[in-house]
Design an enzyme around this catalytic site. Structure first.
Site, PDB file in Angstrom:
ATOM      1  CE1 TYR A 136      -3.434  -2.745   0.685  1.00  0.00           C
ATOM      2  CE2 TYR A 136      -4.632  -0.718   1.102  1.00  0.00           C
ATOM      3  CZ  TYR A 136      -4.627  -2.062   0.841  1.00  0.00           C
ATOM      4  OH  TYR A 136      -5.812  -2.727   0.709  1.00  0.00           O
ATOM      5  CE  LYS A 187       1.519 -17.084  -2.625  1.00  0.00           C
ATOM      6  NZ  LYS A 187       1.085 -18.412  -3.159  1.00  0.00           N
ATOM      7  CG  ASP A 220      -1.925 -19.986  -1.626  1.00  0.00           C
ATOM      8  OD1 ASP A 220      -1.347 -20.110  -0.524  1.00  0.00           O
ATOM      9  OD2 ASP A 220      -1.518 -20.537  -2.668  1.00  0.00           O
ATOM     10  CG  ASP A 244      -8.220  -4.924   1.556  1.00  0.00           C
ATOM     11  OD1 ASP A 244      -9.155  -4.506   2.268  1.00  0.00           O
ATOM     12  OD2 ASP A 244      -8.178  -4.759   0.320  1.00  0.00           O
ATOM     13  CG  ASP A 248     -13.764  -7.378   1.870  1.00  0.00           C
ATOM     14  OD1 ASP A 248     -13.536  -6.645   2.850  1.00  0.00           O
ATOM     15  OD2 ASP A 248     -14.234  -6.931   0.809  1.00  0.00           O
TER      16      ASP A 248
END
Ligand code: NAD
Ligand code: IPM
Ligand code: MN
Length: 350
Positions: A136, A187, A220, A244, A248
């Protein structure tokens, strides 16, 4: 001194924050509230999504409660003038690096989820999202023209040892007060930042938190496991971008985006930033049907974490729970109540 600075923002933001005002008025009579324009509205009125004055007021308040920012009318504004840039500036300006995003299934809503009741009933886990670093904010970032007429875009993912360590510490501390288990999601199989993340979390764990159970998980796989068996999780710490996305996913487990609050915290004693995790919902803005509970529960978190009023927070939490038990539902939860009527339902339980 302002106790709580309200930043209603755009879209459904002002609609849900209005219900917080009503609830706050009923619960306390000595809370000093203040309000500033924020996001697209601030850009339209003052030429910037976050004015210096608003940021200074936020930093001088005990807590800040944001509604939501953004909307299609600002999609073509230069990036630094967009509503979302105001929010990122607020987060870094307030140095709130740890974003607590609870995924909690209220018992009466066990059937509102798109997953089976048995998968989510009793669900209670916490995502700790790093909030002021990563892709970000990493430099360089740009879009450049190439000789062949096409373009090339660059974002940069950066993390330092200190940034990883401070957010991981928040996760370990939280876990000690809960079920004592931390999953760290990254990751490391493909990213250097992921590798450093795993090393730093491992070292901190060995040094300071050997009593807490730690499991590393690839981000993942974490997404898959959240949908498959979310109750295995207690606290999950992860970077800004993965956090983020994963939050959700977790929000939808609990029935609706309109249910999930969040708290962004920095150094002890500094003001916290509280925000529903949903956005400005342009598709329903102005209709008066947004679910205000994520905003009301964000206020509940502010009472608890920044305003030193845990008992009032308990009363508010119980009132929300009873309103849901009594069948209060906005359309996102399959009901017919308006935003104002959902506010009424919570007020009635207070
Ligand atoms: P969104 O969260 O605004 O909406 C996603 C979906 O969830 C929509 O269908 C919406 O109607 C529904 N929804 C969200 N909140 C709801 C509520 N309280 N009650 C009922 N339904 C609700 O996400 P989006 O559509 O991807 O983004 C819209 C704008 O909001 C974009 O400009 C985005 O940048 C911004 N945004 C802001 C924040 C924030 O301010 N914290 C968070 C996410 C997105
Ligand atoms: C969130 C939002 C924000 C984010 C946007 C609006 C900047 O999606 O709070 O989840 O990406 O952090
Ligand atoms: Mn988001």
């Amino acid at each position: 001194m302002t106790d709580l600075l309200l930043l209603p923002g755009d879209g459904i933001g002002p609609e849900v924050i209005e219900q917080v005002r009503r609830v706050a008025g009923r619960l306390t009579n000595d809370l000093v509230l203040d309000e500033r324009d924020f996001g697209g509205k601030s850009f339209d009125l003052h030429g910037a999504p976050l004015t210096d004055e608003a940021l200074a007021t936020a930093k001088a308040s005990k807590a800040v409660l944001m509604g939501a920012v953004g909307g299609p009318q600002w999609a073509d504004a230069p990036r630094d003038k967009r509503p979302e840039a105001g929010l990122l500036g607020l987060r870094t300006g307030m140095q709130v690096f740890a974003n607590l995003r609870p995924a909690l299934c209220f018992q009466p809503l066990a059937d509102a989820s798109s997953l089976k009741r048995e998968v989510i009933e009793g669900l209670d886990f916490m995502i700790v999202r790093e909030l002021t670093g990563g892709v970000y904010f990493g430099q360089p970032r740009f879009i450049e023209d190439l000789p062949d007429g096409s373009q090339r875009a660059v974002d940069t993912q950066v993390y330092t040892t200190a940034e990883i360590e401070r957010v991981a510490r928040v996760a370990f501390e939280l876990a000690r007060g809960r079920r004592n288990k931390v999953h760290s999601a990254e990751k490391s199989n493909v990213m250097e930042t992921g590798l450093l993340w795993r090393r730093v979390v491992t070292a901190l764990h060995q040094r300071e938190y050997p009593d807490v159970e730690l499991e590393h998980i690839l981000a993942d796989n974490a997404a898959m496991q959240i949908v498959k068996n979310p109750k295995q999780f207690d606290v999950m710490v992860t970077d800004n971008l993965f956090g983020d996305v994963l939050s959700d996913i977790s929000a939808q487990l609990t029935g609706s985006m309109g249910m999930l609050p969040s708290a962004a915290l920095g150094a002890p004693g500094m003001p916290g930033l509280y925000e529903p995790i949903h956005g400005s919902a342009p598709d329903i803005a102005g209709q008066g049907i947004a679910n205000p509970l994520a905003a009301i529960l964000s206020f509940e978190m502010a009472l608890r974490w920044s305003l030193g009023r845990a008992e009032v927070a308990d009363r508010l939490y119980a009132a929300v729970q009873r309103a849901l038990e009594n069948g209060a539902r906005t359309p996102d939860l399959g009901g017919k109540l308006t935003t104002h009527q959902m506010g009424d339902a919570v007020l009635a339980e207070l």
